[in-house]
Motif scaffolding. Structure first.
Motif, short mmCIF file in Angstrom:
data_model
loop_
_atom_site.label_atom_id
_atom_site.label_comp_id
_atom_site.label_asym_id
_atom_site.label_seq_id
_atom_site.Cartn_x
_atom_site.Cartn_y
_atom_site.Cartn_z
N ARG A 3 28.91 9.31 2.99
CA ARG A 3 30.25 8.84 2.67
C ARG A 3 30.86 8.25 3.93
O ARG A 3 30.49 8.61 5.04
CB ARG A 3 31.10 9.98 2.14
N ILE A 4 31.81 7.37 3.73
CA ILE A 4 32.53 6.77 4.85
C ILE A 4 34.01 7.12 4.75
O ILE A 4 34.51 7.48 3.69
CB ILE A 4 32.35 5.23 4.88
N ALA A 5 34.67 7.03 5.88
CA ALA A 5 36.11 7.27 5.94
C ALA A 5 36.72 6.22 6.85
O ALA A 5 36.05 5.66 7.71
CB ALA A 5 36.39 8.66 6.48
N VAL A 6 38.01 5.95 6.65
CA VAL A 6 38.74 5.00 7.48
C VAL A 6 39.88 5.74 8.15
O VAL A 6 40.67 6.42 7.50
CB VAL A 6 39.31 3.83 6.65
N ASP A 7 39.95 5.63 9.46
CA ASP A 7 41.05 6.20 10.22
C ASP A 7 42.12 5.11 10.37
O ASP A 7 41.96 4.17 11.13
CB ASP A 7 40.56 6.66 11.60
N HIS A 8 43.20 5.25 9.62
CA HIS A 8 44.24 4.22 9.59
C HIS A 8 45.00 4.09 10.90
O HIS A 8 45.67 3.09 11.13
CB HIS A 8 45.17 4.45 8.40
N ASP A 9 44.89 5.09 11.76
CA ASP A 9 45.51 4.99 13.09
C ASP A 9 44.78 3.98 13.96
O ASP A 9 45.36 3.41 14.88
CB ASP A 9 45.53 6.35 13.79
N TYR A 10 43.49 3.77 13.69
CA TYR A 10 42.69 2.83 14.48
C TYR A 10 42.54 1.46 13.82
O TYR A 10 42.26 0.48 14.49
CB TYR A 10 41.30 3.40 14.75
N CYS A 11 42.70 1.38 12.51
CA CYS A 11 42.52 0.12 11.79
C CYS A 11 43.56 -0.91 12.25
O CYS A 11 44.76 -0.64 12.25
CB CYS A 11 42.64 0.35 10.29
N GLN A 12 43.08 -2.07 12.65
CA GLN A 12 43.96 -3.14 13.12
C GLN A 12 43.97 -4.35 12.18
O GLN A 12 44.42 -5.43 12.56
CB GLN A 12 43.53 -3.58 14.52
N ALA A 13 43.46 -4.18 10.97
CA ALA A 13 43.51 -5.19 9.91
C ALA A 13 42.75 -6.46 10.27
O ALA A 13 43.17 -7.55 9.93
CB ALA A 13 44.96 -5.50 9.54
N HIS A 14 41.61 -6.31 10.92
CA HIS A 14 40.76 -7.48 11.20
C HIS A 14 40.19 -8.07 9.91
O HIS A 14 39.93 -9.26 9.84
CB HIS A 14 39.61 -7.11 12.15
#
Length: 62
Positions: A3-14
C-alpha cells in the motif's frame, strides 16, 4: 499487497503522481495528491516506481 500513503505536509502539488498513475491518484482543489482506492498498489505496478515519481518524497510504502 503493498500500500502507498501520501504525506500532505510534503506534497508540493507537482502533479507527477497523478499524471503518471491516474488510476492511483487524483488532485484536490490545491493540486495536492489524493489517493484513490485506499492506496492499494495494483499487481502490475512496481511500488518503488510509484514512490520514485514524487520529487518531494511525499509518497511512501506502508
Amino acid at each position: 499487497m503493498p500500500r502507498i500513503a501520501v504525506d500532505h505536509d510534503y506534497c508540493q502539488a507537482h502533479g507527477r503522481c497523478y499524471a503518471r498513475f491516474p488510476e492511483l491518484f487524483d488532485a484536490d482543489d490545491e493540486g495536492r495528491a489524493v489517493l484513490l482506492g485506499g492506496g492499494a498498489v495494483p499487481e502490475n505496478v512496481d511500488p518503488e516506481e510509484i514512490v520514485a515519481v514524487c520529487p518531494e518524497s511525499a509518497i511512501t510504502l506502508v
